[in-house]
Design a protein around this motif. Structure first.
Motif, mmCIF file in Angstrom:
data_model
loop_
_atom_site.group_PDB
_atom_site.id
_atom_site.type_symbol
_atom_site.label_atom_id
_atom_site.label_comp_id
_atom_site.label_asym_id
_atom_site.label_seq_id
_atom_site.Cartn_x
_atom_site.Cartn_y
_atom_site.Cartn_z
ATOM 1 N N UNK A 39 11.335 4.061 -16.842
ATOM 2 C CA UNK A 39 10.186 4.905 -17.198
ATOM 3 C C UNK A 39 8.900 4.089 -17.200
ATOM 4 N N UNK A 40 8.996 2.879 -17.713
ATOM 5 C CA UNK A 40 7.840 1.988 -17.786
ATOM 6 C C UNK A 40 7.289 1.677 -16.388
ATOM 7 N N UNK A 41 8.181 1.329 -15.466
ATOM 8 C CA UNK A 41 7.749 1.021 -14.105
ATOM 9 C C UNK A 41 7.180 2.254 -13.414
ATOM 10 N N UNK A 42 7.787 3.423 -13.674
ATOM 11 C CA UNK A 42 7.320 4.657 -13.058
ATOM 12 C C UNK A 42 5.896 4.984 -13.508
ATOM 13 N N UNK A 43 5.644 4.912 -14.821
ATOM 14 C CA UNK A 43 4.302 5.186 -15.340
ATOM 15 C C UNK A 43 3.297 4.177 -14.792
ATOM 16 N N UNK A 48 -1.102 4.056 -11.156
ATOM 17 C CA UNK A 48 -2.033 3.230 -10.391
ATOM 18 C C UNK A 48 -2.144 3.714 -8.951
ATOM 19 N N UNK A 49 -0.985 4.011 -8.349
ATOM 20 C CA UNK A 49 -0.969 4.435 -6.955
ATOM 21 C C UNK A 49 -1.714 5.760 -6.780
ATOM 22 N N UNK A 50 -1.481 6.702 -7.689
ATOM 23 C CA UNK A 50 -2.158 7.995 -7.619
ATOM 24 C C UNK A 50 -3.667 7.826 -7.752
ATOM 25 N N UNK A 51 -4.091 6.993 -8.684
ATOM 26 C CA UNK A 51 -5.523 6.759 -8.887
ATOM 27 C C UNK A 51 -6.158 6.157 -7.639
ATOM 28 N N UNK A 52 -5.477 5.208 -7.025
ATOM 29 C CA UNK A 52 -6.010 4.564 -5.823
ATOM 30 C C UNK A 52 -6.086 5.541 -4.651
ATOM 31 N N UNK A 53 -5.081 6.408 -4.548
ATOM 32 C CA UNK A 53 -5.077 7.398 -3.475
ATOM 33 C C UNK A 53 -6.216 8.408 -3.653
ATOM 34 N N UNK A 54 -6.426 8.845 -4.903
ATOM 35 C CA UNK A 54 -7.506 9.793 -5.186
ATOM 36 C C UNK A 54 -8.867 9.166 -4.873
ATOM 37 N N UNK A 170 2.242 -11.369 -0.776
ATOM 38 C CA UNK A 170 1.591 -10.056 -0.697
ATOM 39 C C UNK A 170 0.114 -10.190 -1.038
ATOM 40 N N UNK A 171 -0.187 -10.965 -2.086
ATOM 41 C CA UNK A 171 -1.557 -11.092 -2.575
ATOM 42 C C UNK A 171 -2.469 -11.843 -1.606
ATOM 43 N N UNK A 172 -1.878 -12.555 -0.654
ATOM 44 C CA UNK A 172 -2.693 -13.235 0.350
ATOM 45 C C UNK A 172 -3.269 -12.255 1.371
ATOM 46 N N UNK A 173 -2.691 -11.044 1.437
ATOM 47 C CA UNK A 173 -3.094 -10.079 2.458
ATOM 48 C C UNK A 173 -3.733 -8.809 1.899
ATOM 49 N N UNK A 174 -3.461 -8.482 0.622
ATOM 50 C CA UNK A 174 -4.038 -7.272 0.029
ATOM 51 C C UNK A 174 -4.592 -7.580 -1.354
ATOM 52 N N UNK A 175 -5.421 -6.684 -1.859
ATOM 53 C CA UNK A 175 -6.009 -6.877 -3.184
ATOM 54 C C UNK A 175 -4.953 -6.708 -4.283
ATOM 55 N N UNK A 176 -5.281 -7.206 -5.452
ATOM 56 C CA UNK A 176 -4.323 -7.250 -6.554
ATOM 57 C C UNK A 176 -3.862 -5.870 -7.005
ATOM 58 N N UNK A 177 -4.808 -4.961 -7.289
ATOM 59 C CA UNK A 177 -4.450 -3.648 -7.846
ATOM 60 C C UNK A 177 -3.587 -2.835 -6.877
ATOM 61 N N UNK A 178 -3.956 -2.719 -5.598
ATOM 62 C CA UNK A 178 -3.075 -2.011 -4.669
ATOM 63 C C UNK A 178 -1.690 -2.653 -4.564
ATOM 64 N N UNK A 179 -1.634 -3.978 -4.607
ATOM 65 C CA UNK A 179 -0.349 -4.668 -4.518
ATOM 66 C C UNK A 179 0.548 -4.305 -5.692
#
Length: 292
Positions: A39-43, A48-54, A170-179
């Motif tokens: 549940x913790x990982x899902x929340x 975060x993913x939904x916020x970034x997509x919006x 991963x962090x070498x190629x994309x930003x922290x929050x999206x990762x």
């Protein structure tokens, strides 16, 4: 960003992880820990993913999917192995073996794969922190040495070290929050079946939902963003050693919030953990890792 700030960010992330155990005391004991983990990982991941997509702040073109899948798989299996080991050996042994072995595995992985020899600062800090962690937990009641549980704890420690290493890729190629959003959303999807396999009675109560939201946002999203931001600038082995601030925080909160009592051995462990962390954070800026 200076290395000292990077060390501090990783340390703050570990402190937030350390609040997890205290937060879970406010949830019904009928809920299986692995259900809480899923549940913790899902929340944390999905929000975060939904916020970034919006906000259209995420771009999947040229995304490092291979490293992302490895990071997500490592974190998902880590959750399973750690919670399973705790059930077999108890919290004390499961925690000590998992958290204590992770820095060792991380240092060995960097040495063998990346050809980076451990520095004397890292070796000293890690040794102090691991011994401190052992002193903090090994005096607890109900210790059970179960071979399968120990193996699972070692596997969990190894996987956390792997996560830190591949997450750095991963962090070498994309930003922290999206990762963080993508990795933990994928991990959550891998763990969702456990919500149907283990006891979840009380998970949908008001108090439990509040705790899960805190665990998902503060101890997952925010904590791993801090950890990953700092990880960009420092070796993964150093970041994993700093994660030993998690049991330190948990122990202090158990006294201040839960009302537990610690004996002299536990306080000695806390002192050694603090010294180890200080050695790494203050000494790290003076020492460079040398290629073998």
């Amino acid at each position: 960003m200076s290395r000292q700030i990077s060390y501090s960010l990783v340390l703050l992330g570990a402190v937030l992880w350390g609040t997890t155990g205290t937060a879970q005391t406010f949830m019904p004991q009928t809920i299986h820990p692995l259900a809480v983990g899923a549940s913790r990982l899902a929340v944390g991941g999905f929000s975060l993913l939904l916020l970034l997509l919006i906000m259209r702040k995420i771009e999947f073109k040229n995304w490092p999917w291979k490293a992302t899948i490895y990071a997500a798989l490592s974190m998902a299996i880590f959750q399973y192995l750690f919670f399973s080991s705790v059930r077999l050996t108890g919290v004390a042994i499961g925690t000590v073996v998992t958290i204590g072995s992770a820095p060792i595995f991380s240092g060995l992985i960097e040495w063998v794969i990346l050809k980076r020899r451990p520095t004397s600062v890292w070796l000293t800090a890690t040794a102090l922190a691991i011994v401190g962690c052992a002193l903090l937990f090994l005096n607890k009641d109900g210790i059970v040495v179960n071979p399968l549980g120990i193996a699972m704890s070692l596997g969990a420690g190894f996987l956390f070290a792997v996560y830190a290493l591949v997450n750095k890729d991963v962090l070498e190629k994309v930003d922290t929050v999206p990762a963080v959003a993508v990795i933990f959303s994928m991990s959550a999807l891998m763990l969702l079946p456990f919500l149907f396999l283990f006891e979840t009675e009380g998970l949908l109560s008001g108090k439990s939902i509040t705790v899960v939201l805190y665990l998902g946002i503060a101890t997952t999203s925010v904590a791993y963003i801090l950890f990953s931001t700092g990880l960009k600038q420092i070796p993964s082995s150093s970041a994993v050693t700093l994660s030993l601030a998690e049991p330190l925080t948990a122990a202090v909160l158990s006294v201040l919030v839960v009302g537990e009592q610690l004996d002299g051995t536990s306080w000695a462990g806390i002192a050694m953990l603090l010294v180890g962390i200080l050695v790494l954070t203050l000494g790290g800026k003076k020492t460079k890792r040398v290629l073998e």
